[in-house]
Design a protein around this motif. Structure first.
Motif, PDB file in Angstrom:
ATOM      1  N   ASP A   1       0.805  -1.229   0.000  1.00  0.00           N
ATOM      2  CA  ASP A   1       0.000   0.000   0.000  1.00  0.00           C
ATOM      3  C   ASP A   1       0.837   1.277   0.000  1.00  0.00           C
ATOM      4  OD1 ASP A   1       0.982  -0.156   2.567  1.00  0.00           O
ATOM      5  OD2 ASP A   1      -0.898   0.393   3.542  1.00  0.00           O
ATOM      6  N   THR A   2       2.075   1.221  -0.481  1.00  0.00           N
ATOM      7  CA  THR A   2       2.891   2.430  -0.539  1.00  0.00           C
ATOM      8  C   THR A   2       2.303   3.447  -1.515  1.00  0.00           C
ATOM      9  OG1 THR A   2       4.858   1.114  -0.045  1.00  0.00           O
ATOM     10  CG2 THR A   2       5.221   3.318  -0.940  1.00  0.00           C
ATOM     11  N   TYR A   3       1.817   2.967  -2.628  1.00  0.00           N
ATOM     12  CA  TYR A   3       1.244   3.846  -3.667  1.00  0.00           C
ATOM     13  C   TYR A   3      -0.239   3.518  -3.844  1.00  0.00           C
ATOM     14  CZ  TYR A   3       6.261   4.292  -4.524  1.00  0.00           C
ATOM     15  OH  TYR A   3       7.606   4.494  -4.376  1.00  0.00           O
ATOM     16  N   ASP A   4      -0.565   2.732  -4.805  1.00  0.00           N
ATOM     17  CA  ASP A   4      -1.947   2.306  -5.053  1.00  0.00           C
ATOM     18  C   ASP A   4      -2.041   0.825  -4.698  1.00  0.00           C
ATOM     19  OD1 ASP A   4      -4.663   2.875  -6.627  1.00  0.00           O
ATOM     20  OD2 ASP A   4      -3.899   0.896  -7.209  1.00  0.00           O
ATOM     21  N   ILE A   5      -2.928   0.466  -3.773  1.00  0.00           N
ATOM     22  CA  ILE A   5      -2.947  -0.894  -3.253  1.00  0.00           C
ATOM     23  C   ILE A   5      -3.364  -1.909  -4.321  1.00  0.00           C
ATOM     24  CG2 ILE A   5      -5.288  -0.671  -2.321  1.00  0.00           C
ATOM     25  CD1 ILE A   5      -4.387  -2.505  -0.019  1.00  0.00           C
ATOM     26  N   THR A   6      -4.294  -1.543  -5.195  1.00  0.00           N
ATOM     27  CA  THR A   6      -4.716  -2.473  -6.238  1.00  0.00           C
ATOM     28  C   THR A   6      -3.557  -2.783  -7.185  1.00  0.00           C
ATOM     29  OG1 THR A   6      -6.986  -1.646  -6.117  1.00  0.00           O
ATOM     30  CG2 THR A   6      -6.366  -2.887  -8.085  1.00  0.00           C
ATOM     31  N   GLU A   7      -2.856  -1.745  -7.586  1.00  0.00           N
ATOM     32  CA  GLU A   7      -1.695  -1.957  -8.438  1.00  0.00           C
ATOM     33  C   GLU A   7      -0.589  -2.687  -7.689  1.00  0.00           C
ATOM     34  OE1 GLU A   7      -0.297   1.583 -10.252  1.00  0.00           O
ATOM     35  OE2 GLU A   7      -2.229   2.091 -11.196  1.00  0.00           O
TER      36      GLU A   7
ATOM     37  N   ASP B   1      -1.045  -1.481   5.596  1.00  0.00           N
ATOM     38  CA  ASP B   1      -0.621  -0.719   6.764  1.00  0.00           C
ATOM     39  C   ASP B   1      -1.361   0.602   6.923  1.00  0.00           C
ATOM     40  OD1 ASP B   1       1.217  -0.383   9.007  1.00  0.00           O
ATOM     41  OD2 ASP B   1       2.169   1.195   7.815  1.00  0.00           O
ATOM     42  N   SER B   2      -2.342   0.876   6.098  1.00  0.00           N
ATOM     43  CA  SER B   2      -3.016   2.167   6.195  1.00  0.00           C
ATOM     44  C   SER B   2      -4.411   2.074   5.591  1.00  0.00           C
ATOM     45  CB  SER B   2      -2.197   3.254   5.493  1.00  0.00           C
ATOM     46  OG  SER B   2      -1.966   2.895   4.135  1.00  0.00           O
ATOM     47  N   GLY B   3      -5.221   3.104   5.855  1.00  0.00           N
ATOM     48  CA  GLY B   3      -6.559   3.155   5.289  1.00  0.00           C
ATOM     49  C   GLY B   3      -7.569   2.355   6.089  1.00  0.00           C
ATOM     50  N   GLU B   4      -8.741   2.178   5.508  1.00  0.00           N
ATOM     51  CA  GLU B   4      -9.785   1.363   6.129  1.00  0.00           C
ATOM     52  C   GLU B   4      -9.424  -0.101   5.893  1.00  0.00           C
ATOM     53  OE1 GLU B   4     -12.342   2.244   7.937  1.00  0.00           O
ATOM     54  OE2 GLU B   4     -11.884   4.393   7.791  1.00  0.00           O
ATOM     55  N   VAL B   5      -8.663  -0.661   6.819  1.00  0.00           N
ATOM     56  CA  VAL B   5      -8.043  -1.959   6.551  1.00  0.00           C
ATOM     57  C   VAL B   5      -9.069  -3.076   6.367  1.00  0.00           C
ATOM     58  CG1 VAL B   5      -5.827  -1.397   7.600  1.00  0.00           C
ATOM     59  CG2 VAL B   5      -7.665  -2.300   9.037  1.00  0.00           C
ATOM     60  N   GLY B   6     -10.231  -2.972   7.002  1.00  0.00           N
ATOM     61  CA  GLY B   6     -11.247  -3.997   6.812  1.00  0.00           C
ATOM     62  C   GLY B   6     -11.761  -4.026   5.383  1.00  0.00           C
ATOM     63  N   VAL B   7     -12.112  -2.853   4.881  1.00  0.00           N
ATOM     64  CA  VAL B   7     -12.581  -2.745   3.501  1.00  0.00           C
ATOM     65  C   VAL B   7     -11.484  -3.166   2.539  1.00  0.00           C
ATOM     66  CG1 VAL B   7     -13.380  -1.142   1.717  1.00  0.00           C
ATOM     67  CG2 VAL B   7     -14.221  -0.925   4.076  1.00  0.00           C
ATOM     68  N   LEU B   8     -10.277  -2.686   2.783  1.00  0.00           N
ATOM     69  CA  LEU B   8      -9.159  -3.013   1.899  1.00  0.00           C
ATOM     70  C   LEU B   8      -8.833  -4.502   1.934  1.00  0.00           C
ATOM     71  CD1 LEU B   8      -6.824   0.032   2.604  1.00  0.00           C
ATOM     72  CD2 LEU B   8      -8.257  -0.368   0.592  1.00  0.00           C
TER      73      LEU B   8
ATOM     74  N   GLN C   1     -11.363  -6.290  -0.297  1.00  0.00           N
ATOM     75  CA  GLN C   1     -11.043  -6.068  -1.702  1.00  0.00           C
ATOM     76  C   GLN C   1      -9.778  -6.826  -2.101  1.00  0.00           C
ATOM     77  OE1 GLN C   1     -10.746  -1.809  -1.833  1.00  0.00           O
ATOM     78  NE2 GLN C   1     -12.973  -1.486  -1.951  1.00  0.00           N
ATOM     79  N   ALA C   2      -8.792  -6.849  -1.204  1.00  0.00           N
ATOM     80  CA  ALA C   2      -7.540  -7.556  -1.490  1.00  0.00           C
ATOM     81  C   ALA C   2      -7.775  -9.058  -1.626  1.00  0.00           C
ATOM     82  CB  ALA C   2      -6.533  -7.271  -0.383  1.00  0.00           C
ATOM     83  N   ARG C   3      -8.646  -9.592  -0.774  1.00  0.00           N
ATOM     84  CA  ARG C   3      -8.918 -11.026  -0.856  1.00  0.00           C
ATOM     85  C   ARG C   3      -9.549 -11.388  -2.198  1.00  0.00           C
ATOM     86  NH1 ARG C   3      -6.287 -14.368   1.303  1.00  0.00           N
ATOM     87  NH2 ARG C   3      -6.048 -14.881  -0.893  1.00  0.00           N
TER      88      ARG C   3
ATOM     89  N   ASP D   1     -13.675  -9.982   8.762  1.00  0.00           N
ATOM     90  CA  ASP D   1     -12.985  -9.690   7.508  1.00  0.00           C
ATOM     91  C   ASP D   1     -11.912 -10.741   7.220  1.00  0.00           C
ATOM     92  OD1 ASP D   1     -14.343  -7.228   6.872  1.00  0.00           O
ATOM     93  OD2 ASP D   1     -13.288  -6.343   8.579  1.00  0.00           O
ATOM     94  N   PRO D   2     -11.525 -10.883   5.962  1.00  0.00           N
ATOM     95  CA  PRO D   2     -10.573 -11.929   5.580  1.00  0.00           C
ATOM     96  C   PRO D   2      -9.133 -11.551   5.936  1.00  0.00           C
ATOM     97  CG  PRO D   2     -11.180 -10.669   3.653  1.00  0.00           C
ATOM     98  CD  PRO D   2     -12.025 -10.143   4.779  1.00  0.00           C
ATOM     99  N   VAL D   3      -8.898 -11.366   7.236  1.00  0.00           N
ATOM    100  CA  VAL D   3      -7.570 -11.011   7.744  1.00  0.00           C
ATOM    101  C   VAL D   3      -6.954 -12.252   8.378  1.00  0.00           C
ATOM    102  CG1 VAL D   3      -6.307  -9.597   9.402  1.00  0.00           C
ATOM    103  CG2 VAL D   3      -8.213  -8.606   8.116  1.00  0.00           C
ATOM    104  N   ASP D   4      -5.716 -12.544   8.021  1.00  0.00           N
ATOM    105  CA  ASP D   4      -5.044 -13.733   8.548  1.00  0.00           C
ATOM    106  C   ASP D   4      -4.108 -13.434   9.705  1.00  0.00           C
ATOM    107  OD1 ASP D   4      -5.899 -15.790   6.459  1.00  0.00           O
ATOM    108  OD2 ASP D   4      -5.064 -14.198   5.200  1.00  0.00           O
ATOM    109  N   GLY D   5      -3.751 -12.165   9.882  1.00  0.00           N
ATOM    110  CA  GLY D   5      -2.848 -11.820  10.964  1.00  0.00           C
ATOM    111  C   GLY D   5      -2.802 -10.330  11.200  1.00  0.00           C
ATOM    112  N   TYR D   6      -2.317  -9.952  12.386  1.00  0.00           N
ATOM    113  CA  TYR D   6      -2.293  -8.556  12.797  1.00  0.00           C
ATOM    114  C   TYR D   6      -0.897  -8.196  13.291  1.00  0.00           C
ATOM    115  CZ  TYR D   6      -7.250  -9.819  13.217  1.00  0.00           C
ATOM    116  OH  TYR D   6      -8.519 -10.303  12.981  1.00  0.00           O
ATOM    117  N   GLY D   7      -0.424  -7.030  12.914  1.00  0.00           N
ATOM    118  CA  GLY D   7       0.794  -6.475  13.473  1.00  0.00           C
ATOM    119  C   GLY D   7       0.427  -5.347  14.414  1.00  0.00           C
ATOM    120  N   VAL D   8       0.770  -5.482  15.690  1.00  0.00           N
ATOM    121  CA  VAL D   8       0.349  -4.522  16.711  1.00  0.00           C
ATOM    122  C   VAL D   8       1.581  -3.863  17.318  1.00  0.00           C
ATOM    123  CG1 VAL D   8      -1.056  -4.148  18.757  1.00  0.00           C
ATOM    124  CG2 VAL D   8      -1.598  -6.044  17.213  1.00  0.00           C
ATOM    125  N   GLY D   9       1.550  -2.535  17.415  1.00  0.00           N
ATOM    126  CA  GLY D   9       2.699  -1.806  17.924  1.00  0.00           C
ATOM    127  C   GLY D   9       2.404  -1.019  19.179  1.00  0.00           C
TER     128      GLY D   9
END
Length: 435
Positions: free
Chosen positions: A233-239, A258-265, A268-270, A300-308
Motif C-alpha cells: 500500500d505504498t502507492y496504489d494498493i490495487t496496483e 498498513d493504512s486506510g480502512e483496513v477492513g474494507v481493503l 477487496q484484497a482477498r 474480515d478476511p484477515v489472517d494476521g495482525y501487526g500490533v505496535g
C-alpha cells in the motif's frame, strides 16, 4: 545504571526513600524484624475484567544480580545519601529471604497476593522499586496483549512496538506479549534473549528507495523467497497487489496492508488475490491496531495482525497499578488505613475455586499463620502461589515461558464467558478474604 528491564540489575534500582528507611531501621534496631511485604493491585485499570501476571522470570533474574558494588557505593558516598554504617551494610547485601507468588501467565484480581516477600525488614524494603518496576510494566503489557489475543481468535499476532517505547522496555514488552498469546515479535533482541519467534517485513522506505515497486518486490523475493510478506500500500494498493503477484507468482506468502480502512481493503484484497490465483496468499494488517480494532476485523478476511503502540503501552493502561505493602511484622498483622488506600494486614495466600465443569467462580485470599485456618481445597480448586526464591536463589524447576503461555490459555478457558468481553465491567471473579 541499567533499569532492570530484561537485563541484570544492580542495587541502584532503588528509590531514595527506600535507602532512607533502611538507614533509619539500621540506626534504631528495627532492621532485623521479620516482615512480610505483598505485591497486589487495589483495582484493575479501565474497568477490565482480569489481569495477567507477567515479569516474574525477569524479576528473579534481576534479583540474582541485585548488588551494591564499588561504583554504586561510591555514588552513594559522594552524594552523602546514606551514612557509613548503611554503606557497610549495603556492601554485603544479598537477598536471603523467601519469595512466593503467582506464576507467570496466571490471572490476578483486586487484592490477589501476586507476590509475597518475607525476610528481615532491611532485606525486603530494598526490593520495592525492583519488584514494582518489573511487575507493573510486564503485567500491564500482558493484560492488554491477552485481550488482543482473545479478540484475534486464533489468528496470527505479531508484536511490532519496539519503536514506540524505551529500548529495554521493548524487549520486556515483546516477552510479555508472547506470554499472553502473541505469535511472534519483530524485536530481534527479544528473540535472542528469550527464544521468542521473530517475524517482520520491509517498510515503506524500502519501496521508496527503489525506482519502482516491482524492483523492490523483486529484490525482497530474491533475498527472502516467495514465502515473504510484501507491503502493497505504498502507492496504489490495487496496483501493488497486482505487481506483487506478477513478481512473486500466486505462491506469494502474504501481503501487508498498513493504512486506510483496513477492513474494507482486506476484503477487496482477498477478492483480487483470489482472482489472480493467489488463494493461499495471506493478508496481514497493521497500523494503530488495538483490541477493539482487532475485534472489529474478525469478520474480515484477515489472517494476521501487526500490533505496535497499543500493546507496548498496555493499550491505555501502561501500569498494572500494583503496590508493595508491609502486611506483617514479627507475626503481627499491620495494615494501612488511609482513605481509599487501606490494606488488609497479615501474610496471605490464595486459591481459586472451580465448578466441576472447570469454570472458575471465586478467588479466596486467606491468612498464612500458624493460628489461621487454611480453607479446604475442593476437588477442582487449586492454590495459586508457588515458591519462587529460597536460600539466596530462585527455586529450581520454575515454569518456563512456554509453560506460562499454556497456563494463561487454560486460565482464560476457565473464566466465565463474560470475562472475555471487551466491555467495561467488574472483575470476572469475586475476591473473598477469610481469616
Amino acid at each position: 545504571m541499567n533499569a532492570g528491564l530484561g537485563k541484570p540489575s544492580t542495587g541502584m534500582l532503588t528509590d531514595r526513600y527506600e535507602l532512607t528507611m533502611l538507614a533509619g531501621a539500621l540506626h534504631d534496631g528495627t532492621a532485623a524484624r521479620r516482615c512480610s511485604f505483598e505485591v497486589f493491585a487495589r483495582s484493575l485499570p479501565g474497568g477490565r475484567r482480569y489481569g495477567v501476571v507477567a515479569g516474574v522470570g525477569r524479576l528473579l533474574d534481576a534479583l540474582a544480580e541485585f548488588r551494591f558494588g564499588p561504583d554504586e557505593l561510591r555514588v552513594l558516598r559522594e552524594n552523602a545519601l546514606v551514612d557509613e554504617d548503611t554503606l557497610a551494610w549495603l556492601a554485603d547485601y544479598r537477598f536471603q529471604g523467601e519469595i512466593d507468588g503467582y506464576p507467570e501467565g496466571e490471572l490476578y484480581f483486586p487484592g490477589s497476593p501476586v507476590l509475597t516477600v518475607t525476610s528481615d525488614f532491611a532485606d525486603a524494603v530494598l526490593l520495592e522499586t525492583l519488584a514494582l518496576s518489573v511487575l507493573n510494566h510486564d503485567s500491564a503489557v500482558a493484560s492488554a496483549a491477552a485481550r488482543m489475543a482473545s479478540a484475534a481468535n486464533g489468528r496470527r499476532l505479531i508484536e511490532m512496538g519496539s519503536r514506540r517505547t524505551h529500548e529495554e522496555s521493548a524487549v520486556a514488552a515483546a516477552r510479555a506479549a508472547y506470554l499472553a498469546g502473541f505469535t511472534a515479535t519483530s524485536n530481534l533482541e527479544a528473540g535472542r534473549r528469550y527464544g521468542i519467534p521473530t517475524a517482520g517485513t520491509s517498510a515503506h522506505a524500502f519501496m521508496l528507495l527503489h525506482d519502482s515497486e516491482a524492483a523492490a518486490f523483486r529484490t525482497q523475493v530474491d533475498v527472502l523467497g516467495v514465502d515473504t510478506t510484501l507491503l502493497v500500500d505504498t502507492y496504489d494498493i490495487t496496483e501493488g497487489i497486482a505487481t506483487a503477484i506478477e513478481v512473486a507468482g500466486p505462491g506469494l506468502g502474504a501481503i501487508r496492508i498498513d493504512s486506510g480502512e483496513v477492513g474494507v481493503l482486506a476484503r477487496q484484497a482477498r477478492e483480487q488475490l483470489d482472482s489472480l490465483g493467489a488463494t493461499g496468499t495471506r493478508i496481514l494488517v497493521s497500523g494503530d491496531l488495538d483490541e477493539y480494532a482487532i475485534a472489529a476485523l474478525r469478520a474480515d478476511p484477515v489472517d494476521g495482525y501487526g500490533v505496535g503502540t497499543s500493546v507496548v503501552t498496555g493499550s491505555g493502561a501502561p501500569t498494572a497499578g500494583m503496590v508493595y505493602k508491609l502486611v506483617e511484622v514479627d507475626g503481627r498483622p499491620v495494615a494501612k488505613r488511609s482513605q481509599n488506600k487501606a490494606s488488609i494486614g497479615g501474610r496471605k495466600a490464595a486459591l481459586r475455586r472451580h465448578r466441576p465443569t472447570g469454570t472458575a467462580v471465586e478467588e479466596v485470599v486467606y491468612r498464612v499463620h500458624p493460628d489461621a485456618e487454611v480453607p479446604a481445597l475442593g476437588e477442582h480448586d487449586r492454590r495459586l502461589q508457588i515458591p519462587l526464591w529460597r536460600e539466596g536463589a530462585r527455586v529450581p524447576g520454575l515454569p518456563t515461558l512456554e509453560e506460562g503461555r499454556e497456563r494463561l490459555r487454560q486460565a482464560l478457558v476457565s473464566v466465565p464467558w463474560e470475562g472475555l468481553t471487551l466491555s467495561r465491567g467488574e472483575p470476572v471473579l469475586p475476591t473473598t478474604f477469610v481469616g
